[in-house]
Write a protein that holds these residues in place. Structure first.
Motif, mmCIF file in Angstrom:
data_model
loop_
_atom_site.group_PDB
_atom_site.id
_atom_site.type_symbol
_atom_site.label_atom_id
_atom_site.label_comp_id
_atom_site.label_asym_id
_atom_site.label_seq_id
_atom_site.Cartn_x
_atom_site.Cartn_y
_atom_site.Cartn_z
ATOM 1 N N LYS A 1 12.374 4.990 -7.802
ATOM 2 C CA LYS A 1 11.657 5.958 -6.967
ATOM 3 C C LYS A 1 11.668 5.652 -5.472
ATOM 4 C CE LYS A 1 8.188 7.051 -10.549
ATOM 5 N NZ LYS A 1 6.730 7.022 -10.837
ATOM 6 N N ILE A 2 11.677 4.375 -5.138
ATOM 7 C CA ILE A 2 11.490 3.962 -3.744
ATOM 8 C C ILE A 2 12.775 3.434 -3.110
ATOM 9 C CG2 ILE A 2 10.183 2.442 -2.194
ATOM 10 C CD1 ILE A 2 8.396 4.453 -3.534
ATOM 11 N N MET A 3 13.548 2.670 -3.876
ATOM 12 C CA MET A 3 14.764 2.054 -3.329
ATOM 13 C C MET A 3 15.925 3.062 -3.360
ATOM 14 S SD MET A 3 14.337 -1.723 -5.102
ATOM 15 C CE MET A 3 15.913 -2.376 -4.521
ATOM 16 N N THR A 4 15.741 4.136 -2.629
ATOM 17 C CA THR A 4 16.689 5.257 -2.689
ATOM 18 C C THR A 4 17.244 5.621 -1.307
ATOM 19 O OG1 THR A 4 14.831 6.803 -2.558
ATOM 20 C CG2 THR A 4 15.642 6.249 -4.769
ATOM 21 N N GLY A 5 17.271 4.638 -0.409
ATOM 22 C CA GLY A 5 17.784 4.902 0.933
ATOM 23 C C GLY A 5 19.234 5.328 0.949
ATOM 24 N N TYR A 6 19.979 4.944 -0.082
ATOM 25 C CA TYR A 6 21.397 5.311 -0.165
ATOM 26 C C TYR A 6 21.598 6.824 -0.196
ATOM 27 C CZ TYR A 6 20.487 6.161 -5.122
ATOM 28 O OH TYR A 6 19.998 6.646 -6.306
ATOM 29 N N LYS A 7 20.590 7.560 -0.643
ATOM 30 C CA LYS A 7 20.710 9.019 -0.755
ATOM 31 C C LYS A 7 20.770 9.726 0.594
ATOM 32 C CE LYS A 7 18.484 9.401 -5.290
ATOM 33 N NZ LYS A 7 17.379 10.012 -6.080
ATOM 34 N N SER A 8 20.514 8.970 1.674
ATOM 35 C CA SER A 8 20.595 9.569 3.015
ATOM 36 C C SER A 8 22.040 9.804 3.453
ATOM 37 C CB SER A 8 19.913 8.647 4.043
ATOM 38 O OG SER A 8 18.549 8.478 3.756
ATOM 39 N N GLU B 1 0.835 -1.213 0.000
ATOM 40 C CA GLU B 1 0.000 0.000 0.000
ATOM 41 C C GLU B 1 0.863 1.253 0.000
ATOM 42 O OE1 GLU B 1 -3.345 2.492 0.149
ATOM 43 O OE2 GLU B 1 -3.164 0.354 -0.338
ATOM 44 N N MET B 2 1.946 1.256 0.785
ATOM 45 C CA MET B 2 2.810 2.427 0.854
ATOM 46 C C MET B 2 3.575 2.620 -0.445
ATOM 47 S SD MET B 2 3.497 4.954 2.849
ATOM 48 C CE MET B 2 2.846 4.320 4.418
ATOM 49 N N ILE B 3 3.996 1.525 -1.070
ATOM 50 C CA ILE B 3 4.704 1.622 -2.352
ATOM 51 C C ILE B 3 3.809 2.269 -3.404
ATOM 52 C CG2 ILE B 3 5.541 0.243 -4.304
ATOM 53 C CD1 ILE B 3 6.713 -1.724 -2.277
ATOM 54 N N ILE B 4 2.572 1.790 -3.490
ATOM 55 C CA ILE B 4 1.645 2.321 -4.492
ATOM 56 C C ILE B 4 1.295 3.768 -4.183
ATOM 57 C CG2 ILE B 4 -0.693 2.091 -5.431
ATOM 58 C CD1 ILE B 4 -0.363 -0.956 -5.054
ATOM 59 N N GLN B 5 1.138 4.076 -2.908
ATOM 60 C CA GLN B 5 0.809 5.441 -2.488
ATOM 61 C C GLN B 5 1.938 6.412 -2.815
ATOM 62 O OE1 GLN B 5 -0.822 5.933 1.560
ATOM 63 N NE2 GLN B 5 0.651 7.589 1.856
ATOM 64 N N GLU B 6 3.176 6.003 -2.548
ATOM 65 C CA GLU B 6 4.322 6.899 -2.736
ATOM 66 C C GLU B 6 4.880 6.850 -4.154
ATOM 67 O OE1 GLU B 6 5.538 9.069 -0.561
ATOM 68 O OE2 GLU B 6 4.066 8.503 0.969
ATOM 69 N N GLU C 1 10.463 0.837 -11.751
ATOM 70 C CA GLU C 1 10.160 2.185 -11.262
ATOM 71 C C GLU C 1 10.335 2.267 -9.747
ATOM 72 O OE1 GLU C 1 6.737 4.283 -12.736
ATOM 73 O OE2 GLU C 1 6.597 2.928 -14.464
ATOM 74 N N ILE C 2 10.012 1.187 -9.045
ATOM 75 C CA ILE C 2 10.220 1.149 -7.597
ATOM 76 C C ILE C 2 11.707 1.258 -7.290
ATOM 77 C CG2 ILE C 2 10.092 -0.392 -5.576
ATOM 78 C CD1 ILE C 2 7.391 -1.378 -6.853
ATOM 79 N N TYR C 3 12.519 0.614 -8.112
ATOM 80 C CA TYR C 3 13.967 0.699 -7.967
ATOM 81 C C TYR C 3 14.425 2.158 -8.064
ATOM 82 C CZ TYR C 3 18.937 -0.047 -8.972
ATOM 83 O OH TYR C 3 20.319 -0.014 -8.948
#
Length: 326
Positions: free
Chosen positions: A109-116, A92-97, A105-107
């Motif tokens: 848009k979402i799998m971006t924790g490295y940017k911290s 649900e959170m993946i689709i929402q965000e 696309e998830i790779y």
């Protein structure tokens, strides 16, 4: 001379070499069903093979095997519920965000924790590599599922379409699911934790969801493979201190170290409450566990019982029931 023994030979061996009372057709049938290696050898120690239990009869061994099996039966449906619910929350959170079901696309848009992390730092490199490794392993899982004629994967690939994220969730392991979440953007990880109901004051690093999954993974796999669970030997990795502190604070229960099966009952109860299971369902789950504890207490010597059900376990279960009722 061969060391291979028949059931009769194994019974004689237990009597003569381990001073265990085992006789007659009933004990013979029980040993035949549980197996010498899975049964006796698997249950003759606590946590480590050198920590032997001082059994005096085969009935005592069978009582612990029965306890172990009943606890697995109690836990199994709850663990499956939690696994399914967590995947639903994350989806649900993946689709929402991300506004997408596409893994590519998830790779992005979402799998971006490295940017911290700062781009020149070691943490950035480590996080980016984990992202790449997770991406590759998931594609390997898709390839493996396709080779095995998995219905979901085959349907999409034979229609020249990408497998949607919900389909990927159906084929990856629980551990890989946890790894995937660990690569998400920090804010998204924290939003998932907040949606579940975790105390986000403990989640500045966005790790609570993945850590809960890794705790669940070890328990789930042990149950699914019918491994021994009564002494938590399945727990081979340290439990995250932040997660432990959060649940102890939330439930007002101290000494949760995941070194006994009661702590896993507490953990599962906590997750069930956060995922909105009814109070009656959770209370029944706890009461079922209390019943098998009482059964075990009446079947084995106190010195053995106290190694399995620790001295403060009953007090913790009482506090757990208060937490569930509130």
């Amino acid at each position: 001379m061969s060391n291979i023994k028949t059931i009769n030979g194994l019974m004689k061996y237990l009597r003569n070499n381990h001073n265990i009372k085992i006789n007659g057709s009933t004990d013979k049938q029980k040993l035949k069903c549980v197996g010498y290696y899975h049964g006796y050898k698997g249950y003759r120690y606590i946590k480590k093979p050198n920590n032997r239990i001082n059994f005096s009869s085969f009935d005592e061994i069978m009582s612990i095997i029965d306890f172990d099996n009943k606890v697995k039966s109690i836990l199994y449906p709850q663990v499956m519920f939690i696994e399914t619910a967590l995947k639903s929350y994350v989806l649900e959170m993946i689709i929402q965000e991300g506004k997408t079901e596409s893994f590519s696309e998830i790779y992005s848009k979402i799998m971006t924790g490295y940017k911290s992390y700062p781009t020149q730092g070691e943490q950035y490199k480590k996080a980016y590599k984990k992202r790449l490794d997770t991406y590759n392993r998931i594609h390997m899982a898709i390839a493996s599922a396709f080779s095995a004629d998995n219905n979901i994967v085959s349907h999409y690939l034979k229609n020249d379409e990408n497998v949607p994220i919900w389909g990927i969730f159906e084929i990856i392991t629980l551990g890989e699911f946890g790894n995937l979440i660990s690569t998400f953007d920090l804010n998204i990880r924290q939003d998932i934790a907040k949606d579940i109901g975790f105390n986000i004051a403990y989640d500045s690093k966005g790790i609570l969801v993945e850590k809960s999954i890794f705790i669940m993974k070890d328990l789930r796999n042990a149950i699914a493979h019918n491994n021994v669970i009564f002494d938590t030997r399945f727990n081979t990795n340290p439990i995250n201190n932040t997660f432990k502190n959060m649940i102890m604070n939330d439930m007002k229960i101290s000494d949760i170290f995941f070194n006994c099966i009661t702590d896993y009952i507490i953990f599962v109860s906590y997750m069930l409450k956060k995922l909105k299971r009814t109070k009656n369902e959770i209370k029944k789950f706890i009461n079922d566990y209390n019943k098998v504890i009482d059964e075990l207490r009446g079947k084995i010597p106190k010195n053995i019982f106290d190694q399995i059900i620790l001295t403060n376990d009953i007090q913790k279960l009482n506090k757990l029931m208060i937490f569930i009722k509130n």
